[in-house]
Design an enzyme around this catalytic site. Structure first.
Site, PDB file in Angstrom:
ATOM      1  CD  GLU A 311       2.018  -3.334  -4.285  1.00 37.16           C
ATOM      2  OE1 GLU A 311       1.244  -3.133  -5.239  1.00 37.16           O
ATOM      3  OE2 GLU A 311       1.635  -3.795  -3.197  1.00 37.16           O
ATOM      4  CG  HIS A 335      -1.064   3.543  -4.850  1.00 36.63           C
ATOM      5  ND1 HIS A 335      -1.980   3.766  -3.851  1.00 36.63           N
ATOM      6  CD2 HIS A 335      -0.837   2.208  -4.851  1.00 36.63           C
ATOM      7  CE1 HIS A 335      -2.294   2.617  -3.278  1.00 36.63           C
ATOM      8  NE2 HIS A 335      -1.616   1.654  -3.872  1.00 36.63           N
ATOM      9  CD  GLU A 336       0.848   0.652  -7.961  1.00 32.90           C
ATOM     10  OE1 GLU A 336       1.286  -0.126  -7.091  1.00 32.90           O
ATOM     11  OE2 GLU A 336      -0.368   0.803  -8.184  1.00 32.90           O
ATOM     12  CG  HIS A 339       2.636  -0.256  -2.566  1.00 32.83           C
ATOM     13  ND1 HIS A 339       2.114  -0.652  -1.355  1.00 32.83           N
ATOM     14  CD2 HIS A 339       1.572  -0.129  -3.394  1.00 32.83           C
ATOM     15  CE1 HIS A 339       0.800  -0.777  -1.453  1.00 32.83           C
ATOM     16  NE2 HIS A 339       0.443  -0.452  -2.684  1.00 32.83           N
ATOM     17  CD  GLU A 358      -2.558  -1.536  -1.170  1.00 31.25           C
ATOM     18  OE1 GLU A 358      -2.383  -0.350  -1.480  1.00 31.25           O
ATOM     19  OE2 GLU A 358      -2.046  -2.490  -1.788  1.00 31.25           O
ATOM     20  CG  ASP A 413      -7.650 -11.893  -5.052  1.00 31.91           C
ATOM     21  OD1 ASP A 413      -6.613 -11.398  -4.586  1.00 31.91           O
ATOM     22  OD2 ASP A 413      -7.644 -12.761  -5.935  1.00 31.91           O
ATOM     23  CE1 TYR A 421      -6.694  -1.365  -1.664  1.00 26.06           C
ATOM     24  CE2 TYR A 421      -5.124   0.142  -2.648  1.00 26.06           C
ATOM     25  CZ  TYR A 421      -5.643  -1.115  -2.538  1.00 26.06           C
ATOM     26  OH  TYR A 421      -5.123  -2.124  -3.291  1.00 26.06           O
TER      27      TYR A 421
HETATM   28 ZN    ZN Z   1      -1.475  -0.336  -3.358  1.00 24.93          ZN
END
Ligand code: ZN
Length: 641
Positions: A311, A335-336, A339, A358, A413, A421
């Site tokens: 994003e 989704h992006e 953001h 998320e 990460d 999410y």
């Molecule tokens: Zn995302």
């Protein structure tokens, strides 16, 4: 990101579209505590709220306000080199040292601006931590307002991928793109690489002609010329939203504020696939408040992009694997785009708080899909997200099912799973169900406005909730239950279970076929989109006979299917059952796509079904086209590291 396709060990995860299979690498980073940043002490063996354990920066002493980059792009050396000039705000009287994050940077010179003069100042690069990189400590003379660092990146910089012409769609020119989330900005800019620090930025990027540069910023057309591109980003962003790409790129508008950047051969198809983006933007603004980033463009990356999407503000980075020809995978764009509110505008203060980015974004994604494509699509997307969540909960350790996850000593990460999410989204969906959609939308509108351009913790969210929803709806909401959602593993009893009626006939036909009551060529797939296909395939039992697979393949032409999501589901079944007629497709798929969401489960399935040698052979052929993160994650799988 959309779930980054799992990048775990390194960048992969971060992207932002959905967690694309996050999972974790096997080596846990060592805990190098980082500094704390202005926050309350938490008692007990818990991470402190507001402490970023993944940064060496000291924003309580000096805080970066503005970044000016001047970088040259050298494809032959795989190097970005030049200067980063940091405007500072001094936060503590007596502060003399600026601490920045770096990873594998060659630091050549540090200067400080005193009066109108740049003067050399001393600096020290500390010993590197394997996961966090190395702190760069720069002496800031009294009265200096800015510091300038002259540096170059390493060819293997974790946040930069250099592609050869063969790895691009056009095959004529090289390409480069960056992926900064979670903590990879430090591999291409010496910066306070923590989401707690926001800064505006400007950049001059010098490229070899005829390649052009794009960034998560506005292009200044007047100043730019071929080979030299000027950008400005007036809105303050956290470092993980710094982004640059360079390649043979062309632009085509889709709407007043939206357009696509892509290699010429992909441009038209991308514009057709994503033509609803302007509608998505307008619909989202109506409910959640003004879009605050001026433009919303998409950059279509070469197939090796390891994530679904990222994003980056003003310019989302998107995998070409969602160009399906039928708009069935455009939830990734929603989704992006979402953001732009949750994440880019209201930002998690540390990676422990990623669910604020998320979970809210996943919830908004579903809502945007409903705004533009209607309720049936909304229900399908929700039901599929719920299935993903259940699968993840089944596979993960308790500690990784906690939304406010303890990441001390781990690579951030690793946090990119379905938990932040889909569990985050389900949590918000439960609140919506309890107080009504209108009241919840009103709350979200106020939330995005109240925290606009701020980085907040889970506890900031709870405190805000106390003053708003918990005060106004004390009869319907309960803080203890909300804390259970956020701080406990699994799902609270009675959590919503999103379902879609659209999948009932799909599941019935699958059951009948498995029972031998329905022939494969009698399965009615009319009107099926990728959603139905994926549900149909993902619900198959582990073992199927070769006769069953051959019949299914013949009737439904699965080995030749074009949709990448459907292909991935089918190939997983083929691998589990060693269905040889699909193996050429399997190899073609793994050698032509770098999206980790697809790679990882297939390599895993090969190894788990006793075909490790084949996994290694294909991986060796394919890895030259993968992002370093995908190489790292998947080599761990195929070589059992
Ligand atoms: Zn995302």
């Amino acid at each position: 990101m959309l779930r980054p396709l799992l990048i775990t060990a390194a960048l992969l995860v971060a992207g932002c579209s959905q967690p694309e299979d996050p999972q974790t690498g096997k080596t846990a980073p060592q805990a190098t505590p980082a500094q704390k940043v202005e926050s309350p002490k938490a008692s007990g063996d818990l991470p402190e709220s507001g402490v970023d354990y993944h940064s060496f920066a000291n924003p309580d002493q000096f805080r970066v306000q503005h970044l000016a980059l001047d970088l040259a792009v050298d494809f032959a050396q795989k190097e970005l080199s030049g200067t980063a000039t940091l405007e500072l705000e001094k936060k503590a009287a007596g502060a003399t040292e600026l601490r920045l994050d770096t990873r594998d940077l060659d630091i050549r010179l540090a200067q400080a601006l005193q009066g109108d003069n740049w003067q050399d100042t001393s600096f020290e690069l500390k010993t590197a931590d394997p996961h966090l990189g190395a702190a760069l400590v720069v002496q800031v003379p009294d009265g200096a307002r800015s510091v300038r660092i002259e540096y170059a990146t390493a060819p293997g910089a974790s946040g930069v991928q250099w592609l050869t012409p063969a790895q691009t769609a056009g095959r004529q020119h090289p390409f480069l793109f960056t992926q900064a989330q979670a903590i990879h900005a430090r591999s291409f800019v010496p910066i306070q690489d923590t989401p707690q620090v926001r800064f505006s930025y400007e950049a001059v990027i010098r490229t070899p002609e005829p390649l052009r540069a794009v960034m998560s910023a506005e292009l200044n057309e007047e100043k730019s010329s071929a080979g030299e591109y000027h950008f400005a980003m007036p809105q303050a962003i956290p470092s993980y939203l710094l982004a640059l790409a360079v390649g043979d790129l062309e632009f085509k508008p889709m709407g007043a504020r939206t357009g696509v950047w892509a290699e010429p051969s992909m441009l038209e198809a991308a514009v057709r696939e994503f033509e609803d983006t302007e509608d998505m933007l307008e619909a989202t603004e109506k409910v959640y408040g003004k879009y605050r980033w001026d433009r919303y463009d998409l950059l279509i990356l070469p197939p090796s992009f390891p994530f679904g999407g990222m994003e980056n503000p003003r310019l989302s980075f998107i995998t070409p694997t969602v160009i399906a020809g039928d708009k069935s995978l455009v939830a990734l764009i929603a989704h992006e785009l979402a953001h732009s509110w949750s994440g880019n505008l209201v930002t998690n203060a540390s990676w422990r708080d990623l669910w604020l980015n998320e979970g809210f974004t996943t919830y908004l994604t579903n809502r945007i899909m409903e705004f533009v494509f209607g309720n049936d699509r909304y229900r399908m997307e929700m039901a599929m997200g719920y299935d993903d969540l259940l699968a993840d909960i089944k596979d993960r350790e308790d500690r990784d099912e906690i939304m406010a996850i303890d990441l001390r000593g781990r690579d951030p990460d690793e946090v990119f799973s379905n938990i932040p999410y889909e569990k985050g989204s389900l949590f918000l969906y439960e609140i919506e169900n309890k107080i009504g959609r209108e009241a919840f939308d009103q709350f979200l509108l106020g939330y995005f406005d109240h925290f606009a351009f701020k980085s907040i913790t889970t506890e900031d969210f709870l405190e805000y909730l106390d003053k708003t929803l918990l005060a106004d709806h004390a009869d319907k909401l309960d803080r203890a239950r909300i804390e259970e959602w956020i701080f406990k593993p699994g799902l609270p009893a009675g959590a919503p279970e999103p379902r879609s009626d659209a999948f009932v006939p799909v599941e019935e036909q699958r059951a009948q076929w498995l029972d031998g009551k329905l022939a494969a060529d009698a399965i009615d797939t009319s009107g099926w989109t990728f959603h139905h296909w994926k549900v149909f395939l993902d619900g198959m039992p582990e073992k199927l006979s070769s006769e069953q697979l051959a019949a299914l393949d013949k009737a439904l032409d699965l080995t030749a299917v074009k949709n990448n999501e459907v292909a991935a589901s089918w190939l997983k079944i083929a691998v589990r059952n060693q269905y040889q007629p699909a193996y050429q497709r399997l190899e073609d798929f793994l050698t032509s796509i770098g999206r980790n969401k697809f790679l990882r489960p297939l390599y895993r399935a090969l190894v788990e079904s006793g075909q490790q040698q084949l996994a290694q052979e294909i991986f060796e052929k394919a890895k030259g086209g993968y992002h370093p993160l995908s190489v790292k994650v998947n080599s761990q799988i195929v070589y059992d590291q």
